[in-house]
Design a protein around this motif. Structure first.
Motif, PDB file in Angstrom:
ATOM      1  N   UNK A 273       0.904  -1.365  -0.055  1.00 28.33           N
ATOM      2  CA  UNK A 273      -0.121   0.169  -0.188  1.00 28.33           C
ATOM      3  C   UNK A 273       0.816   1.342  -0.153  1.00 28.33           C
ATOM      4  N   UNK A 274       2.139   1.169  -0.547  1.00 31.00           N
ATOM      5  CA  UNK A 274       2.940   2.513  -0.478  1.00 31.00           C
ATOM      6  C   UNK A 274       3.500   3.102   0.818  1.00 31.00           C
ATOM      7  N   UNK A 275       3.374   2.362   1.491  1.00 30.53           N
ATOM      8  CA  UNK A 275       3.794   2.526   2.862  1.00 30.53           C
ATOM      9  C   UNK A 275       5.384   2.664   3.190  1.00 30.53           C
ATOM     10  N   UNK A 276       6.027   2.172   2.345  1.00 30.43           N
ATOM     11  CA  UNK A 276       7.347   2.165   2.207  1.00 30.43           C
ATOM     12  C   UNK A 276       8.233   3.710   2.218  1.00 30.43           C
ATOM     13  N   UNK A 277       9.088   3.920   2.914  1.00 31.30           N
ATOM     14  CA  UNK A 277       9.554   5.285   3.054  1.00 31.30           C
ATOM     15  C   UNK A 277      10.624   5.650   2.219  1.00 31.30           C
ATOM     16  N   UNK A 278      10.430   6.755   1.321  1.00 33.13           N
ATOM     17  CA  UNK A 278      11.659   7.212   0.501  1.00 33.13           C
ATOM     18  C   UNK A 278      12.150   8.620   0.816  1.00 33.13           C
ATOM     19  N   UNK A 279      13.252   8.569   0.326  1.00 33.74           N
ATOM     20  CA  UNK A 279      14.308   9.618   0.549  1.00 33.74           C
ATOM     21  C   UNK A 279      14.770  10.485  -0.503  1.00 33.74           C
ATOM     22  N   UNK A 280      14.133  11.351  -1.079  1.00 31.20           N
ATOM     23  CA  UNK A 280      14.665  11.861  -2.543  1.00 31.20           C
ATOM     24  C   UNK A 280      15.016  13.060  -2.352  1.00 31.20           C
ATOM     25  N   UNK A 281      15.776  13.630  -3.452  1.00 33.77           N
ATOM     26  CA  UNK A 281      16.592  15.040  -3.485  1.00 33.77           C
ATOM     27  C   UNK A 281      16.057  15.822  -4.610  1.00 33.77           C
ATOM     28  N   UNK A 282      15.695  17.057  -4.203  1.00 30.81           N
ATOM     29  CA  UNK A 282      15.620  17.990  -5.291  1.00 30.81           C
ATOM     30  C   UNK A 282      16.861  18.114  -5.841  1.00 30.81           C
ATOM     31  N   UNK A 283      17.060  18.276  -7.361  1.00 26.65           N
ATOM     32  CA  UNK A 283      18.395  18.534  -7.958  1.00 26.65           C
ATOM     33  C   UNK A 283      19.152  19.770  -7.810  1.00 26.65           C
ATOM     34  N   UNK A 284      18.293  20.585  -7.157  1.00 23.15           N
ATOM     35  CA  UNK A 284      19.120  21.981  -6.804  1.00 23.15           C
ATOM     36  C   UNK A 284      19.733  21.588  -5.617  1.00 23.15           C
TER      37      UNK A 284
ATOM     38  N   UNK B  79      11.676   0.241   2.023  1.00 23.86           N
ATOM     39  CA  UNK B  79      12.049   1.451   2.449  1.00 23.86           C
ATOM     40  C   UNK B  79      13.577   1.885   2.314  1.00 23.86           C
ATOM     41  N   UNK B  80      13.769   3.103   2.102  1.00 26.65           N
ATOM     42  CA  UNK B  80      15.236   3.289   2.241  1.00 26.65           C
ATOM     43  C   UNK B  80      15.517   4.926   2.601  1.00 26.65           C
ATOM     44  N   UNK B  81      16.079   5.356   3.657  1.00 30.64           N
ATOM     45  CA  UNK B  81      16.323   6.627   4.149  1.00 30.64           C
ATOM     46  C   UNK B  81      17.966   6.772   4.530  1.00 30.64           C
ATOM     47  N   UNK B  82      18.260   7.861   4.105  1.00 31.21           N
ATOM     48  CA  UNK B  82      19.707   8.042   4.386  1.00 31.21           C
ATOM     49  C   UNK B  82      20.165   9.137   5.567  1.00 31.21           C
ATOM     50  N   UNK B  83      21.043   8.887   6.351  1.00 35.57           N
ATOM     51  CA  UNK B  83      21.597   9.898   7.258  1.00 35.57           C
ATOM     52  C   UNK B  83      22.442  10.826   6.769  1.00 35.57           C
TER      53      UNK B  83
END
Ligand SMILES: NC(=O)c1ccc[n+]([C@@H]2O[C@H](COP(=O)([O-])OP(=O)(O)OC[C@H]3O[C@@H](n4cnc5c(N)ncnc54)[C@H](OP(=O)(O)O)[C@@H]3O)[C@@H](O)[C@H]2O)c1
Length: 329
Positions: free
Chosen positions: A193-204, A292-296
Motif C-alpha cells: 500500500x505504498x507505505x515504504x519510506x523514500x528519501x529523494x532529493x531536489x536536484x537543486x 524503504x530506504x532513508x539516508x542519514x
C-alpha cells in the motif's frame, strides 16, 4: 576566479551544477561529447570542451588549467552491457584520476550513488559506511562501487565523494517520467500500500552540496550522503505529485516477493539472450519501489554545512507547473 571542470555537464544534474557554480563566481569548463548540445550551454563564464572521458588525452587536455574537477558524467541507468558500465564508470573515473594527478588538481568531487545501498530489505537511516561492497544487484551499482574504490585507493589526490539519492526536478529523464508513463498505462506499481519510506532529493540541493564539497575544509577524503532530509511514504509523495499535475494516480497493487521473483526470471532471460534493451521491470526497480530506504545526512550537515535550499513540496510544485505548461516528460 577559480575554474571547475564539470563532466556530464549536459546531463540532468550537470546543467543545475553549472548554474550553481556560475552564480557563485566560479568559471566552468563544461566537458562532454555532444557538440550541438554543448553549444547551448555557452554563456558568460562557461567554456565548452568537447571530449570523452574514456579517452585519457581528452580529459587531461581539458583540465590543464583547472582548479577542481566535479566528475558527474556516467552511464547512469539500470540496465545495459557490463562492459559499458565498467568502461564508462570505472575506466572513465580512472582517467579522471590520472588527469587530476597530471594537472595537480586541488580537489576531485566524485558523484557516486546511494543505489549501492539497495537490496531486498528495508534500510533506514543508512550512514555512509553501511554498505556491502559485494552488492551486485545491477552493473551500475557494481561500477559505482568499483569507481569509489579506485578513488579511495589513489594517493595524493584530494577527493570528496557525494552520494545523492533519487534526483528530482525539471529535466529529469528517469524517475518522474517513468512514474507518469506507468500511471498513463498500467498504473504505478504499489507494494504494501505504498507505505515504504523514500528519501529523494531536489536536484537543486544536489548542485548546492557539490559546490559545498569544493569549499568545505573538512570534506577532503570523506564520503557524504545527500537527500532532502524529508523521508516520506512513497504513496504520500505520489498523491502530492499527481494531484498537482492534475492526473489522478492509478495504482497497480502487487505482491513484492512475487514481483521480485518475476523480475529475477526476466533478468535471467534477458542476460541469457544478451538483450540490452531495458526490461519493463528489474530487480533494482522492484527494490526501489517496494522497500524503504532513508539516508542519514548528519555528516553532510556538519562538515559541509549542507542545508537543503528547496523543500520537496516546493520541488513538486515547480515540477508540476513546468509539466502543466509544457506537457513534456
Ligand atoms: N539521476 C539520479 O537520480 C542519480 C542518483 C544518484 C546518483 N546519480 C549520479 O549523478 C550523476 C549525474 O546523473 P544524471 O542523472 O545527470 O545523468 P545523465 O543525465 O545521464 O547525465 C550523465 C552525463 O554523462 C555524460 N557522459 C557519459 N559518458 C561520457 C563520456 N564517456 N564522456 C563524456 N561524457 C559522458 C553523458 O553524456 P552523453 O549524453 O554524451 O552520453 C550525460 O550527459 C551520475 O554520476 C549518476 O550516476 C544520479
Amino acid at each position: 576566479m577559480e575554474k571547475v571542470l564539470v563532466t556530464g555537464a549536459y546531463g540532468f544534474l550537470g546543467k543545475y551544477l553549472i548554474k550553481e557554480l556560475v552564480e557563485n563566481d566560479y568559471k566552468v569548463i563544461a566537458f562532454g561529447r555532444k557538440k550541438e548540445e554543448f553549444e547551448k550551454l555557452k554563456q558568460k563564464n562557461v567554456d565548452i570542451y568537447i571530449g570523452d572521458f574514456c579517452n585519457k588525452k581528452d580529459i587531461v587536455n581539458a583540465s590543464k588549467s583547472v582548479d577542481y574537477i566535479i566528475h558527474a558524467g556516467a552511464l547512469s541507468t539500470v540496465w545495459g552491457k557490463r562492459e559499458d558500465f565498467i568502461n564508462t564508470n570505472v575506466v572513465g573515473t580512472k582517467n579522471v584520476l590520472y588527469a587530476c594527478k597530471q594537472n595537480k588538481i586541488k580537489r576531485l568531487i566524485y558523484v557516486s550513488s546511494p543505489s549501492i545501498y539497495s537490496g531486498k530489505a528495508d534500510k533506514l537511516n543508512i550512514s555512509e559506511n553501511d554498505f556491502d561492497d559485494s552488492n551486485r544487484l545491477n552493473y551500475y551499482i557494481e561500477s559505482k562501487i568499483l569507481a569509489e574504490k579506485e578513488i579511495k585507493a589513489t594517493r595524493n589526490i584530494p577527493y570528496v565523494i557525494i552520494r545523492p539519492r533519487g534526483l528530482f526536478g525539471i529535466g529529469d529523464t528517469s524517475i518522474i517520467p517513468r512514474l507518469i508513463k506507468a500511471n498513463r498505462k498500467i498504473g504505478i506499481p504499489l507494494f504494501n500500500n505504498g507505505k515504504n519510506i523514500v528519501d529523494i532529493t531536489c536536484v537543486e540541493n544536489v548542485a548546492l552540496a557539490l559546490r559545498l564539497a569544493i569549499e568545505s575544509k573538512k570534506a577532503v577524503g570523506n564520503t557524504y550522503n545527500i537527500t532532502n532530509g524529508e523521508p516520506r511514504e512513497f504513496k504520500e509523495i505520489l498523491e502530492e505529485l499527481f494531484n498537482k499535475i492534475d492526473e489522478p494516480p492509478k495504482y497497480l497493487r502487487i505482491n513484492l516477493n512475487f514481483m521480485y521473483g518475476v523480475s529475477s526470471i526476466i533478468e535471467f532471460i534477458y542476460k541469457m539472450f544478451h538483450i540490452y534493451k531495458e526490461p519493463m521491470i528489474t530487480k533494482y526497480n522492484i527494490c526501489t519501489l517496494g522497500y524503504s530506504q532513508t539516508l542519514n545526512i548528519e555528516k553532510a550537515k556538519k562538515d559541509l554545512n549542507y542545508k537543503p535550499k528547496m523543500t520537496l513540496s516546493e520541488g513538486i510544485e515547480k515540477y508540476a507547473e513546468h509539466y502543466k505548461r509544457n506537457k513534456i516528460l
